[in-house]
Design a protein around this motif. Sequence first.
Motif, PDB file in Angstrom:
ATOM      1  N   ARG A 186      58.675  -7.807  -0.397  1.00 36.61           N
ATOM      2  CA  ARG A 186      58.065  -6.996  -1.440  1.00 36.61           C
ATOM      3  C   ARG A 186      57.554  -5.673  -0.877  1.00 36.61           C
ATOM      4  NH1 ARG A 186      54.673 -11.495  -2.826  1.00 36.61           N
ATOM      5  NH2 ARG A 186      52.902 -10.080  -2.590  1.00 36.61           N
ATOM      6  N   ASP A 187      57.657  -4.642  -1.684  1.00 36.81           N
ATOM      7  CA  ASP A 187      57.198  -3.321  -1.270  1.00 36.81           C
ATOM      8  C   ASP A 187      55.711  -3.321  -0.928  1.00 36.81           C
ATOM      9  OD1 ASP A 187      59.757  -2.624  -1.858  1.00 36.81           O
ATOM     10  OD2 ASP A 187      59.270  -1.061  -3.320  1.00 36.81           O
ATOM     11  N   LYS A 227      69.073  -5.437  -6.080  1.00 39.76           N
ATOM     12  CA  LYS A 227      68.434  -5.541  -7.386  1.00 39.76           C
ATOM     13  C   LYS A 227      68.847  -6.851  -8.038  1.00 39.76           C
ATOM     14  CE  LYS A 227      69.880  -2.820 -10.683  1.00 39.76           C
ATOM     15  NZ  LYS A 227      70.125  -1.614 -11.506  1.00 39.76           N
ATOM     16  N   THR A 228      67.887  -7.580  -8.569  1.00 41.68           N
ATOM     17  CA  THR A 228      68.162  -8.859  -9.224  1.00 41.68           C
ATOM     18  C   THR A 228      68.688  -8.618 -10.634  1.00 41.68           C
ATOM     19  OG1 THR A 228      65.952  -9.071 -10.173  1.00 41.68           O
ATOM     20  CG2 THR A 228      66.263  -9.883  -7.923  1.00 41.68           C
ATOM     21  N   LYS A 282      67.353  -9.226 -13.352  1.00 40.66           N
ATOM     22  CA  LYS A 282      66.295  -8.751 -14.222  1.00 40.66           C
ATOM     23  C   LYS A 282      65.917  -7.299 -13.948  1.00 40.66           C
ATOM     24  CE  LYS A 282      64.231 -13.303 -14.969  1.00 40.66           C
ATOM     25  NZ  LYS A 282      62.990 -14.121 -14.855  1.00 40.66           N
ATOM     26  N   GLY A 283      66.575  -6.704 -12.975  1.00 39.53           N
ATOM     27  CA  GLY A 283      66.326  -5.298 -12.669  1.00 39.53           C
ATOM     28  C   GLY A 283      65.264  -5.060 -11.629  1.00 39.53           C
ATOM     29  N   THR A 284      64.720  -6.113 -11.033  1.00 41.47           N
ATOM     30  CA  THR A 284      63.700  -5.953  -9.999  1.00 41.47           C
ATOM     31  C   THR A 284      64.353  -5.598  -8.675  1.00 41.47           C
ATOM     32  OG1 THR A 284      62.368  -7.634 -11.106  1.00 41.47           O
ATOM     33  CG2 THR A 284      61.748  -7.052  -8.861  1.00 41.47           C
ATOM     34  N   LYS A 285      63.894  -4.522  -8.062  1.00 41.95           N
ATOM     35  CA  LYS A 285      64.474  -4.069  -6.805  1.00 41.95           C
ATOM     36  C   LYS A 285      63.685  -4.612  -5.621  1.00 41.95           C
ATOM     37  CE  LYS A 285      66.292   0.230  -8.765  1.00 41.95           C
ATOM     38  NZ  LYS A 285      66.284   1.700  -8.689  1.00 41.95           N
ATOM     39  N   PHE A 286      64.400  -4.992  -4.589  1.00 40.84           N
ATOM     40  CA  PHE A 286      63.798  -5.499  -3.368  1.00 40.84           C
ATOM     41  C   PHE A 286      64.515  -4.924  -2.153  1.00 40.84           C
ATOM     42  CE2 PHE A 286      62.656  -8.951  -6.276  1.00 40.84           C
ATOM     43  CZ  PHE A 286      61.347  -9.237  -5.899  1.00 40.84           C
ATOM     44  N   SER A 308      73.790  -8.230  -8.550  1.00 45.09           N
ATOM     45  CA  SER A 308      73.135  -7.028  -8.065  1.00 45.09           C
ATOM     46  C   SER A 308      74.148  -5.925  -7.876  1.00 45.09           C
ATOM     47  CB  SER A 308      72.452  -7.319  -6.724  1.00 45.09           C
ATOM     48  OG  SER A 308      72.072  -6.128  -6.106  1.00 45.09           O
TER      49      SER A 308
END
Length: 251
Positions: free
Chosen positions: A10-11, A59-60, A62-66, A133
């Motif tokens: 996580r950022d 990116k998952t 759901k659009g969450t970037k990691f 992704s």
Amino acid sequence: MVKYCGYLVRDDLMLQRALELGLEPPEDADDRTDMILLAARNLMGNTGVLRSAKLRRVKTPKGTKFWCIAFSSNDPNERLPGHRAIRGKVQGFERGAAEEIPASVVSSSIETRVQLELSPSSNTLARSRSYSSRIQGIAVMATYYCGYLVPDEFLLQRAVEKLGQEPPENAKDENELILMAVRNLMGKTGVLRSAKLRRVKTPKGITWWCIAFSSNDPCDRLPATAPPEEQYKALKEALQKKGPPQWYKSL
């Protein structure tokens, strides 16, 4: 279809780690990215996976970037091993990571079926869903150095008073005296072979000479992690510093 097997980080965890390394809080998006990349590289170095893993942006669905610390890939251009080759390589990472994050296999297109993949959290085959992704482009990471800032005035005074040089008459003389004095200082404090002189700037934009012990740039051939105290103790005393070396951004 490109796949990576690794840990998502996580950022906010990486930013916190960067602050603990001594960096100033980020002032803009570029600073934030630089700090995250530096902290991730530091984490990889401390856990022994700097040469066996790579950092990739994913990116998952759901659009969450990691950011993903990837240990293996099915893309030969990545020069990472396949799933069967990574057994045992992640043990140091699992022990040293601030927070264990479940492994994810990240693919480059939507895939709904559950596949049988090797999980880095064990040496057995485990079921893990292939997340969809688009692999994001990797930002160019700024170079950071961990070391001590040295004022020009300190070095000029050393050149004149301790090395017997004449006071400088122009900018060229100043640079020559500074380089002479800093080399002498590094030799006297035993860091001439373990540190390098680099030009850096503070978050406020002020430029300094820095005697650097560590770097996030492999081309510098310096360790990626902060140095042990015995390595910098003599220099710390000579410069009358109160704390350990800090991280600074290169010019």
